[in-house]
Design a protein around this motif. Sequence first.
Motif, PDB file in Angstrom:
ATOM      1  N   ASP A  62       0.829  -1.210   0.000  1.00 14.24           N
ATOM      2  CA  ASP A  62       0.000   0.000   0.000  1.00 14.24           C
ATOM      3  C   ASP A  62       0.864   1.262   0.000  1.00 14.24           C
ATOM      4  N   LYS A  63       1.883   1.309   0.842  1.00 15.58           N
ATOM      5  CA  LYS A  63       2.747   2.485   0.910  1.00 15.58           C
ATOM      6  C   LYS A  63       3.678   2.567  -0.297  1.00 15.58           C
ATOM      7  N   LEU A  64       4.146   1.428  -0.753  1.00 14.60           N
ATOM      8  CA  LEU A  64       5.057   1.394  -1.884  1.00 14.60           C
ATOM      9  C   LEU A  64       4.369   1.777  -3.190  1.00 14.60           C
ATOM     10  N   SER A  65       3.080   1.481  -3.305  1.00  9.25           N
ATOM     11  CA  SER A  65       2.379   1.763  -4.564  1.00  9.25           C
ATOM     12  C   SER A  65       2.362   3.252  -4.887  1.00  9.25           C
ATOM     13  N   ALA A  66       2.340   4.089  -3.868  1.00  9.19           N
ATOM     14  CA  ALA A  66       2.346   5.536  -4.098  1.00  9.19           C
ATOM     15  C   ALA A  66       3.690   6.014  -4.657  1.00  9.19           C
ATOM     16  N   VAL A  67       4.744   5.263  -4.357  1.00  5.22           N
ATOM     17  CA  VAL A  67       6.094   5.653  -4.758  1.00  5.22           C
ATOM     18  C   VAL A  67       6.561   4.915  -6.021  1.00  5.22           C
ATOM     19  N   LEU A  72      -1.865  -2.691  -8.035  1.00  3.77           N
ATOM     20  CA  LEU A  72      -2.898  -3.629  -8.466  1.00  3.77           C
ATOM     21  C   LEU A  72      -2.472  -5.042  -8.096  1.00  3.77           C
ATOM     22  N   CYS A  73      -3.294  -5.686  -7.286  1.00  6.41           N
ATOM     23  CA  CYS A  73      -3.037  -7.078  -6.897  1.00  6.41           C
ATOM     24  C   CYS A  73      -4.164  -7.926  -7.466  1.00  6.41           C
ATOM     25  N   ALA A  74      -3.815  -9.043  -8.061  1.00  6.38           N
ATOM     26  CA  ALA A  74      -4.819  -9.926  -8.650  1.00  6.38           C
ATOM     27  C   ALA A  74      -4.556 -11.371  -8.262  1.00  6.38           C
ATOM     28  N   ILE A  75      -5.637 -12.094  -8.061  1.00  6.16           N
ATOM     29  CA  ILE A  75      -5.569 -13.531  -7.857  1.00  6.16           C
ATOM     30  C   ILE A  75      -6.089 -14.129  -9.157  1.00  6.16           C
ATOM     31  N   VAL A  76      -5.281 -14.962  -9.787  1.00  2.00           N
ATOM     32  CA  VAL A  76      -5.592 -15.451 -11.123  1.00  2.00           C
ATOM     33  C   VAL A  76      -5.692 -16.974 -11.109  1.00  2.00           C
ATOM     34  N   GLU A  77      -6.823 -17.484 -11.608  1.00  2.00           N
ATOM     35  CA  GLU A  77      -7.004 -18.922 -11.765  1.00  2.00           C
ATOM     36  C   GLU A  77      -6.690 -19.279 -13.209  1.00  2.00           C
ATOM     37  N   ILE A  78      -5.866 -20.305 -13.402  1.00  2.00           N
ATOM     38  CA  ILE A  78      -5.456 -20.728 -14.734  1.00  2.00           C
ATOM     39  C   ILE A  78      -5.825 -22.197 -14.928  1.00  2.00           C
ATOM     40  N   THR A  79      -6.472 -22.476 -16.054  1.00  2.00           N
ATOM     41  CA  THR A  79      -6.748 -23.853 -16.436  1.00  2.00           C
ATOM     42  C   THR A  79      -6.037 -24.124 -17.752  1.00  2.00           C
ATOM     43  N   LEU A  80      -5.303 -25.217 -17.807  1.00  2.00           N
ATOM     44  CA  LEU A  80      -4.577 -25.594 -19.011  1.00  2.00           C
ATOM     45  C   LEU A  80      -5.384 -26.612 -19.817  1.00  2.00           C
ATOM     46  N   ASP A  81      -5.132 -26.665 -21.119  1.00  7.54           N
ATOM     47  CA  ASP A  81      -5.763 -27.671 -21.975  1.00  7.54           C
ATOM     48  C   ASP A  81      -5.197 -29.047 -21.684  1.00  7.54           C
ATOM     49  N   ARG A  94       7.596 -21.067 -16.266  1.00  8.81           N
ATOM     50  CA  ARG A  94       7.481 -19.772 -16.945  1.00  8.81           C
ATOM     51  C   ARG A  94       6.923 -18.705 -16.012  1.00  8.81           C
ATOM     52  N   VAL A  95       5.871 -19.013 -15.248  1.00 10.60           N
ATOM     53  CA  VAL A  95       5.302 -17.989 -14.365  1.00 10.60           C
ATOM     54  C   VAL A  95       6.203 -17.713 -13.171  1.00 10.60           C
ATOM     55  N   ALA A  96       6.911 -18.739 -12.701  1.00  8.32           N
ATOM     56  CA  ALA A  96       7.815 -18.538 -11.559  1.00  8.32           C
ATOM     57  C   ALA A  96       8.956 -17.595 -11.917  1.00  8.32           C
ATOM     58  N   ALA A  97       9.323 -17.535 -13.187  1.00  3.16           N
ATOM     59  CA  ALA A  97      10.418 -16.672 -13.620  1.00  3.16           C
ATOM     60  C   ALA A  97       9.989 -15.215 -13.789  1.00  3.16           C
ATOM     61  N   ASP A  98       8.687 -14.949 -13.748  1.00  6.94           N
ATOM     62  CA  ASP A  98       8.188 -13.584 -13.959  1.00  6.94           C
ATOM     63  C   ASP A  98       8.116 -12.845 -12.626  1.00  6.94           C
ATOM     64  N   ASP A  99       8.757 -11.684 -12.540  1.00  9.76           N
ATOM     65  CA  ASP A  99       8.802 -10.914 -11.294  1.00  9.76           C
ATOM     66  C   ASP A  99       7.431 -10.460 -10.802  1.00  9.76           C
ATOM     67  N   ALA A 100       6.470 -10.310 -11.690  1.00 12.59           N
ATOM     68  CA  ALA A 100       5.141  -9.850 -11.289  1.00 12.59           C
ATOM     69  C   ALA A 100       4.369 -10.927 -10.534  1.00 12.59           C
ATOM     70  N   HIS A 118       1.210  -8.969  -8.895  1.00  5.45           N
ATOM     71  CA  HIS A 118       1.186  -7.530  -8.615  1.00  5.45           C
ATOM     72  C   HIS A 118       1.570  -6.791  -9.884  1.00  5.45           C
ATOM     73  N   ALA A 119       0.830  -5.740 -10.162  1.00  4.07           N
ATOM     74  CA  ALA A 119       1.098  -4.898 -11.326  1.00  4.07           C
ATOM     75  C   ALA A 119       0.924  -3.445 -10.914  1.00  4.07           C
ATOM     76  N   ALA A 120       1.574  -2.558 -11.633  1.00  6.46           N
ATOM     77  CA  ALA A 120       1.486  -1.134 -11.307  1.00  6.46           C
ATOM     78  C   ALA A 120       0.079  -0.601 -11.559  1.00  6.46           C
ATOM     79  N   HIS A 121      -0.556  -1.061 -12.635  1.00  9.82           N
ATOM     80  CA  HIS A 121      -1.876  -0.553 -13.038  1.00  9.82           C
ATOM     81  C   HIS A 121      -2.445  -1.525 -14.065  1.00  9.82           C
ATOM     82  N   MET A 122      -3.645  -1.246 -14.566  1.00 14.02           N
ATOM     83  CA  MET A 122      -4.305  -2.168 -15.488  1.00 14.02           C
ATOM     84  C   MET A 122      -3.511  -2.402 -16.784  1.00 14.02           C
ATOM     85  N   PRO A 123      -2.928  -1.388 -17.435  1.00 10.90           N
ATOM     86  CA  PRO A 123      -2.124  -1.692 -18.631  1.00 10.90           C
ATOM     87  C   PRO A 123      -0.949  -2.634 -18.331  1.00 10.90           C
ATOM     88  N   ASP A 124      -0.373  -2.493 -17.151  1.00  7.14           N
ATOM     89  CA  ASP A 124       0.709  -3.382 -16.735  1.00  7.14           C
ATOM     90  C   ASP A 124       0.186  -4.806 -16.565  1.00  7.14           C
TER      91      ASP A 124
END
Length: 161
Positions: A62-67, A72-81, A94-100, A118-124
Amino acid sequence: MEQMTLDSTDLHLLEQLQNDASLSNQDLAGRVHISPPTCLRRVKRLHEAGLIEREIAVLSVDKLSAVAGHGLCAIVEITLDHQDNAALEAFEKRVAADDAVQQCYRVSPGPDFCLVVHAAHMPDYLALAQRLFTVDANVRNVKTFFSVKRSKFGARVPLPL
């Protein structure tokens, strides 16, 4: 590999370290009522046994987001084929290697994975979704929940003290 036994001193050390890993060895020994050399030896043993994976600083999102963004925090459910082991491990890697991606869980039943990102904003977030989900032909379904308020956050494991 032989299973390690924990006594009450080990459990108290782990409890104290979960609450504040920045304690000096002297202070930690005092809180657990053991000598500093014994404390150092036991903590080293807990590290070597893998019970303490690492020590980190927990930042205030919360404090870091201003700086620095990341508001933006999201919980994402993924289903694979395809859920064969190779496909699951490839996605996980692949996802473990992504800093977000802060956390990744392989789950069952339901989706194959739950991620905390975690993302900075919706475009991120949209860029993250593109690089992790859209370009992967094996991702069948993505369901995202956006956090409007963090009520509790922690990494503490309850111990039988």
